[in-house]
Design a protein around this motif. Sequence first.
Motif, PDB file in Angstrom:
ATOM      1  N   TYR A  66      16.604-122.529  61.476  1.00 28.85           N
ATOM      2  CA  TYR A  66      17.921-122.703  60.534  1.00 28.85           C
ATOM      3  C   TYR A  66      17.906-123.727  59.829  1.00 28.85           C
ATOM      4  CZ  TYR A  66      19.174-118.742  63.849  1.00 28.85           C
ATOM      5  OH  TYR A  66      18.981-117.524  64.629  1.00 28.85           O
ATOM      6  N   GLY A  67      17.021-124.516  59.490  1.00 31.97           N
ATOM      7  CA  GLY A  67      17.041-125.714  58.758  1.00 31.97           C
ATOM      8  C   GLY A  67      16.925-127.090  59.507  1.00 31.97           C
ATOM      9  N   LEU A  68      16.604-127.937  58.797  1.00 31.69           N
ATOM     10  CA  LEU A  68      16.368-129.431  59.458  1.00 31.69           C
ATOM     11  C   LEU A  68      17.490-130.425  59.281  1.00 31.69           C
ATOM     12  CD1 LEU A  68      13.133-130.114  57.459  1.00 31.69           C
ATOM     13  CD2 LEU A  68      13.571-128.816  59.537  1.00 31.69           C
ATOM     14  N   GLU A  69      18.690-129.975  58.888  1.00 32.45           N
ATOM     15  CA  GLU A  69      20.092-130.992  59.079  1.00 32.45           C
ATOM     16  C   GLU A  69      20.360-131.444  60.300  1.00 32.45           C
ATOM     17  OE1 GLU A  69      24.370-131.507  57.113  1.00 32.45           O
ATOM     18  OE2 GLU A  69      23.391-129.677  56.604  1.00 32.45           O
TER      19      GLU A  69
ATOM     20  N   PRO B  60      22.690-129.024  65.457  1.00 29.88           N
ATOM     21  CA  PRO B  60      24.275-129.630  65.883  1.00 29.88           C
ATOM     22  C   PRO B  60      25.260-128.748  66.112  1.00 29.88           C
ATOM     23  CG  PRO B  60      23.243-130.895  64.066  1.00 29.88           C
ATOM     24  CD  PRO B  60      22.212-129.588  64.470  1.00 29.88           C
ATOM     25  N   LYS B  61      25.384-127.458  65.337  1.00 24.82           N
ATOM     26  CA  LYS B  61      26.463-126.671  65.546  1.00 24.82           C
ATOM     27  C   LYS B  61      26.357-125.789  66.907  1.00 24.82           C
ATOM     28  CE  LYS B  61      27.142-125.620  60.507  1.00 24.82           C
ATOM     29  NZ  LYS B  61      26.829-124.417  59.527  1.00 24.82           N
TER      30      LYS B  61
ATOM     31  N   TYR C 113      25.917-134.789  70.392  1.00 26.61           N
ATOM     32  CA  TYR C 113      26.373-133.320  69.752  1.00 26.61           C
ATOM     33  C   TYR C 113      27.010-132.373  71.082  1.00 26.61           C
ATOM     34  CZ  TYR C 113      23.221-134.020  65.683  1.00 26.61           C
ATOM     35  OH  TYR C 113      22.700-134.581  64.399  1.00 26.61           O
ATOM     36  N   ILE C 114      26.438-132.528  71.981  1.00 27.31           N
ATOM     37  CA  ILE C 114      26.976-131.624  73.185  1.00 27.31           C
ATOM     38  C   ILE C 114      28.355-132.320  73.698  1.00 27.31           C
ATOM     39  CG2 ILE C 114      26.588-130.864  75.509  1.00 27.31           C
ATOM     40  CD1 ILE C 114      23.509-130.851  74.812  1.00 27.31           C
ATOM     41  N   ALA C 115      28.475-133.753  73.639  1.00 24.48           N
ATOM     42  CA  ALA C 115      29.470-134.188  74.134  1.00 24.48           C
ATOM     43  C   ALA C 115      30.729-134.224  73.218  1.00 24.48           C
ATOM     44  CB  ALA C 115      29.301-135.845  74.133  1.00 24.48           C
ATOM     45  N   GLU C 116      30.366-134.031  72.009  1.00 28.47           N
ATOM     46  CA  GLU C 116      31.275-133.789  70.922  1.00 28.47           C
ATOM     47  C   GLU C 116      32.040-132.438  71.193  1.00 28.47           C
ATOM     48  OE1 GLU C 116      29.266-134.127  67.062  1.00 28.47           O
ATOM     49  OE2 GLU C 116      29.162-136.295  67.330  1.00 28.47           O
TER      50      GLU C 116
END
Length: 332
Positions: A235-238, A155-156, A185-188
């Motif tokens: 880097y994680g699953l969130e 997401p980041k 996510y990209i649109a945000e």
Amino acid sequence: MTIELGVALVSTDISKYIEQVRALDRAGIGMIGCGDSQALYHEQFIRCALAAEHSQQARVGTWITNPRTRHPAVTASAIATIDDIAPKRTFLGVGTGDSTVYNVGMKPASLNTLSDFVQTIRELHINGKSQWQNGECYLTWAKRKIPIGMAPSGPKGFRLAGQIADIVWVCFGIEQDQIRLAKEYIAEGAAIAGRSLDDIDLWWMIQLSIGDSREEAIQKIKANLATSGHIIFRYGLEGKNVPVALHKPIEQLTRDYKSIEHFKSDNLTDNLGLTEYLANRLAVAGTTNEIIDQIKKLNTLGANKLFFYTDTNRHKNLVPQLTMDIMPHLND
């Protein structure tokens, strides 16, 4: 909607590499990316130059470089040189760093550093002068605009790419929910910069394998699936759309993966029970006809630009199979 394909090429055989570039270009490939991993392959920008010289229509560039092992002024000069060889066909792919940095004892860059890297390169190309880590840097001969892309996997990263990238290679998954979520996510991020998805050249990173059956094809890319899983989940699953039941084995994969064995961890996904899951999420695999059908289905889901990053060193017949058996049947 037209289907476009791209390929990441790595090589330790220059003659074979040039042969692959020529074949892909003749077949109408849209993009040829050159990987950056000095411990494992020939030098990236030399291969970029060879790809530029030996192609006529494909876009060529780095896939991908990083701010840790390459100074932005050096990178800006190198990619501008490639652009002189292949004017208007060049792109610069950047990321935080993976096997390139791990195999020199470094850690990947932060997203903030990556953002600064992109800004510095753009300023050098436009103004000939910029700042990097509290020091001035210059590029006096190469005023131009070269598209810069990112290959985020969470997401980041997606939101940052939506803000600053001209090209985004989505390293996340090609099932319907993953396509939808990545676009969200990209649109945000794009909205923060006053942009939309229509302003971004959007590609979907996948593994490719052709066999006499889907089962055989998947067996051939188990090491590639481990690499993809490591890249996406390190880097994680969130926020990454992973079933809870698979959290522990995926976390184990990221711990067990060895960067010096990039694309060579053949048994890791089998040992962790992840092969089928990763194949469904990250690969187009099967017989020729099955692959053509899978690509056309992805097109209907809004993923019409596919970027393959299967190791063509290990999969010797992949380029001829792609150019002769797959590509002629996609846009009829």
